[in-house]
Enzyme design. Structure first.
Site: not given
Length: 397
Positions: A160, A285, A319
């Site tokens: 990520c 995030h 995401h």
């Protein structure tokens, strides 16, 4: 301007919010989660809430058919948005002075899944399948082949944080006089392996994710791409600082106190030569998982101030994993490039039940206005404690 200064001259993106800059900004300001949709996986017959790109994607040219993946189609959509600017670069600079650095975590895994399913039924792979489609290098190589560039071309795949880390790598190519221009960003597409993998980790929410809520129970996965043209040519948005760390606390769980995350943020501030008070917006995030939100709130509290406006935009896009760093920095770029009269920032969308066990953060609710921002930070944190924080700002020169 000093020799180390680089700029993010142009940007294109595509995700669940669309691709037109003004439309994406409007939805960010209003907190529009209506683009999130249901996605069905055939492996375990499970339905997920995801951020899927709704727009029809361009076809990969026939001469580049070995690159035919949805991931590369997302990247191609971004390339076509930048056609005029890229043509100018190709005319101005030698091909060997133009680099490509891309972050991804899925590449063409979806096409690999389809090919394997075909093999199990037919005992052969489909004729259109090319093994290179599933290699992590695929997207960067496709962009280079499509544009005809000859400069350094590679992919960063650190889960990520992938397309957050690309900005430090791309800048190094310019600083070390290997490139004059770098096409930099990330792309990730939905695939069953990722969805079911995160589900096996018990990290996926069955409803819309609610980052930093006491009721949070996981992430929603999304897909998308964002590309930037980086160079020394002065423009409105400047890359100020990139901070990277790797605390290696656990293969899938972050350090509970956010030590590595805080280090990345501190290093970004040091490199930008600014203080915490100078960060006018932070894109969190903010995955909506128990551990990530807990550690990130502690890291933010340790490095920034309680007054720093911040929000997670993942409930609007899902995401996007390897594309998250570039996608969320693109949101920050939009804020700097197109300041709005209402002085709005991306709204933090959740159920309003902030987890009171976490340090207090100034989550954007757009019931108030904010000063016009000059500087923005974006956080991306990954498996293995791989962390990156990127700061961009309006060109003050």
């Amino acid at each position: 301007m000093n020799d180390s200064t680089v700029y993010l001259n142009h940007m294109s993106l595509i995700n669940a919010l669309g691709y037109r800059h003004n439309d994406v900004l409007t939805q960010l300001h209003s907190g529009d989660t209506s683009n999130m949709q249901e996605y069905y996986t055939t492996i375990n017959h499970k339905r997920f809430v995801v951020g899927k790109v709704a727009q029809e994607l361009p076809a990969i040219p026939e001469q580049l058919i070995k690159h035919n993946t949805r991931n590369n189609q997302l990247a191609l959509h971004c390339l076509l948005q930048l056609k005029t600017q890229l043509d100018n670069c190709l005319n101005q600079y030698p091909a060997h002075r133009i680099g490509v650095v891309i972050g991804t975590s899925t590449s063409g895994i979806a096409e690999g899944e389809q090919a394997l399913a075909h093999y199990l039924k037919q005992s052969s792979f489909p004729s259109e399948f090319n093994y290179s489609q599933i290699q992590m290098s695929s997207c960067a190589e496709f962009i280079s082949d499509y544009l005809g560039t000859k400069g350094p071309t590679y992919t960063i795949s650190t889960a990520c944080s992938s397309s957050g880390k690309v900005f430090a790598s791309a800048r190094s190519l310019i600083h070390n006089n290997l490139c004059d221009v770098v096409i930099v960003g990330g792309a990730d597409s939905l695939c069953d392996m990722t969805l079911n993998g995160f589900n096996a980790l018990e990290a996926v929410s069955e409803r819309l994710s609610v980052p930093f809520s006491a009721n949070r129970d996981g992430i929603n996965i999304g897909e998308g791409a964002a590309l930037f043209i980086m160079s020394r040519e002065p423009s409105d948005v400047q890359l100020l600082g990139v901070g990277e760390s790797s605390d290696a606390h656990h293969i899938s769980a972050p350090h509970p106190d956010g030590e590595g995350a805080a280090t990345a943020m501190q290093l970004a501030l040091q490199e930008a030569n600014i203080s915490a008070d100078d960060i006018h917006y932070l894109n969190l995030h903010g995955t909506g998982t128990e551990l990530n939100d807990s550690m990130e709130s502690r890291a933010v509290n340790a490095v920034l101030t309680n007054n720093t406006p911040c929000s997670s935009t993942k409930p609007l896009t899902g995401h996007t994993l390897g594309a998250a760093g570039a996608t969320e920095l693109a949101f920050c770029w939009l804020l700097l490039q197109y300041p709005n009269d209402q002085q709005l920032l991306p709204k933090h969308c959740f159920d309003g039940c902030y987890d009171t066990s976490l340090p207090v953060m100034n989550l954007v609710d757009n019931q108030q206005t904010y000063p016009s921002i000059q500087t923005a930070m974006s956080n991306s944190f990954a498996f293995g404690g791989n962390n990156v924080s990127v700061i961009i700002g309006r060109n003050r020169i």
